[in-house]
Design a protein around this motif. Structure first.
Motif, PDB file in Angstrom:
ATOM      1  N   ASP A  17      -1.956  48.142   7.017  1.00 29.56           N
ATOM      2  CA  ASP A  17      -2.393  47.623   8.312  1.00 29.56           C
ATOM      3  C   ASP A  17      -2.597  46.113   8.329  1.00 29.56           C
ATOM      4  O   ASP A  17      -2.947  45.554   9.364  1.00 29.56           O
ATOM      5  CB  ASP A  17      -3.653  48.341   8.832  1.00 29.56           C
ATOM      6  CG  ASP A  17      -3.389  49.806   9.133  1.00 29.56           C
ATOM      7  OD1 ASP A  17      -2.275  50.129   9.583  1.00 29.56           O
ATOM      8  OD2 ASP A  17      -4.304  50.620   8.910  1.00 29.56           O
ATOM      9  N   VAL A  18      -2.399  45.442   7.207  1.00 31.72           N
ATOM     10  CA  VAL A  18      -2.409  43.977   7.155  1.00 31.72           C
ATOM     11  C   VAL A  18      -1.054  43.506   6.630  1.00 31.72           C
ATOM     12  O   VAL A  18      -0.369  42.724   7.267  1.00 31.72           O
ATOM     13  CB  VAL A  18      -3.556  43.442   6.255  1.00 31.72           C
ATOM     14  CG1 VAL A  18      -3.491  41.919   6.142  1.00 31.72           C
ATOM     15  CG2 VAL A  18      -4.908  43.881   6.784  1.00 31.72           C
ATOM     16  N   ILE A  19      -0.700  44.004   5.456  1.00 33.90           N
ATOM     17  CA  ILE A  19       0.598  43.707   4.841  1.00 33.90           C
ATOM     18  C   ILE A  19       1.490  44.931   5.058  1.00 33.90           C
ATOM     19  O   ILE A  19       1.154  46.029   4.608  1.00 33.90           O
ATOM     20  CB  ILE A  19       0.453  43.427   3.331  1.00 33.90           C
ATOM     21  CG1 ILE A  19      -0.549  42.299   3.061  1.00 33.90           C
ATOM     22  CG2 ILE A  19       1.818  43.157   2.705  1.00 33.90           C
ATOM     23  CD1 ILE A  19      -0.144  40.935   3.556  1.00 33.90           C
ATOM     24  N   PRO A  20       2.625  44.776   5.761  1.00 31.54           N
ATOM     25  CA  PRO A  20       3.445  45.946   6.069  1.00 31.54           C
ATOM     26  C   PRO A  20       4.164  46.536   4.859  1.00 31.54           C
ATOM     27  O   PRO A  20       4.423  47.734   4.818  1.00 31.54           O
ATOM     28  CB  PRO A  20       4.442  45.426   7.094  1.00 31.54           C
ATOM     29  CG  PRO A  20       4.457  43.958   6.945  1.00 31.54           C
ATOM     30  CD  PRO A  20       3.116  43.561   6.397  1.00 31.54           C
ATOM     31  N   ASN A  21       4.497  45.714   3.871  1.00 33.86           N
ATOM     32  CA  ASN A  21       5.328  46.142   2.758  1.00 33.86           C
ATOM     33  C   ASN A  21       6.653  46.657   3.304  1.00 33.86           C
ATOM     34  O   ASN A  21       7.046  46.294   4.404  1.00 33.86           O
ATOM     35  CB  ASN A  21       4.566  47.115   1.859  1.00 33.86           C
ATOM     36  CG  ASN A  21       3.417  46.383   1.173  1.00 33.86           C
ATOM     37  OD1 ASN A  21       3.648  45.412   0.468  1.00 33.86           O
ATOM     38  ND2 ASN A  21       2.191  46.824   1.411  1.00 33.86           N
ATOM     39  N   ASN A  22       7.375  47.455   2.554  1.00 33.05           N
ATOM     40  CA  ASN A  22       8.677  47.923   3.031  1.00 33.05           C
ATOM     41  C   ASN A  22       8.709  49.440   2.962  1.00 33.05           C
ATOM     42  O   ASN A  22       8.549  50.008   1.882  1.00 33.05           O
ATOM     43  CB  ASN A  22       9.814  47.315   2.196  1.00 33.05           C
ATOM     44  CG  ASN A  22      11.154  47.498   2.841  1.00 33.05           C
ATOM     45  OD1 ASN A  22      11.613  48.623   3.022  1.00 33.05           O
ATOM     46  ND2 ASN A  22      11.801  46.406   3.211  1.00 33.05           N
ATOM     47  N   PRO A  23       8.921  50.101   4.099  1.00 27.16           N
ATOM     48  CA  PRO A  23       8.871  51.566   4.115  1.00 27.16           C
ATOM     49  C   PRO A  23      10.070  52.228   3.430  1.00 27.16           C
ATOM     50  O   PRO A  23      10.008  53.408   3.090  1.00 27.16           O
ATOM     51  CB  PRO A  23       8.854  51.906   5.604  1.00 27.16           C
ATOM     52  CG  PRO A  23       9.540  50.756   6.257  1.00 27.16           C
ATOM     53  CD  PRO A  23       9.169  49.544   5.435  1.00 27.16           C
TER      54      PRO A  23
END
Length: 169
Positions: A17-23
């Protein structure tokens, strides 16, 4: 005689919820892949079409690039990096290690030796932005992460590198 493939580790990080990263894509770490010639890191990346390169450090705050994948190669020294945001993984890196961060992956330097430096580059010389998880950047960042194309080459091994198999969608 061909040199054996280095140890490869992968890490997946959830959106916090802050850093999306990679799904879709994991971080790929090549342990000691360039240990015998860390000073050639930038030129190897460039030869394999990971360009728009630089040599510097890693910021001491969480950040990510929503519009490009990034390779970081440790040219000298050592550090502890935190990948994936506050709840992510703390990873020790040393000269010769190479990390490939998919678009959206948070990264931050926690500690480092005085001589720590990395070479960074982007597939096909893509431009990159700088996001920190600030309010308002998220909707645009999520759209951009989804649009970043897969690289055509591995930053170390070119057209036949393991990254291409690991990152198959």
């Amino acid at each position: 005689m061909e040199k054996p493939m280095p140890e490869i580790r992968t890490y997946r990080f959830e959106d916090d919820d802050v850093i999306p990263n990679n799904p879709q894509l994991p971080v790929v770490v090549y342990i000691g892949a360039m240990a015998e010639r860390p000073g050639e890191m930038e030129s190897v990346f460039n030869r394999n079409n990971w360009r728009n390169s630089w040599i510097n450090g890693v910021f001491g705050y969480h950040h990510y690039h929503s519009n490009a994948h990034e390779v970081l190669g440790v040219v000298s020294g050592s550090a502890v990096l935190q990948l994936g945001g506050d709840e992510g993984e703390k990873i020790g890196v040393h000269g010769g290690d190479v990390l490939v961060l998919p678009a959206g992956t948070g990264h931050k330097r926690l500690t480092s030796s005085v001589d720590f430096s990395v070479a960074g580059a982007y597939p096909d010389g893509m431009d990159y932005n700088l996001n920190t998880g600030a309010a308002g950047e998220r909707p645009r960042a999520l759209e951009e992460i989804a649009r970043v194309p897969l690289p055509e080459t591995d930053p170390l091994y070119g057209e036949d590198g393991p990254l291409l198999n690991i990152w198959k969608r």
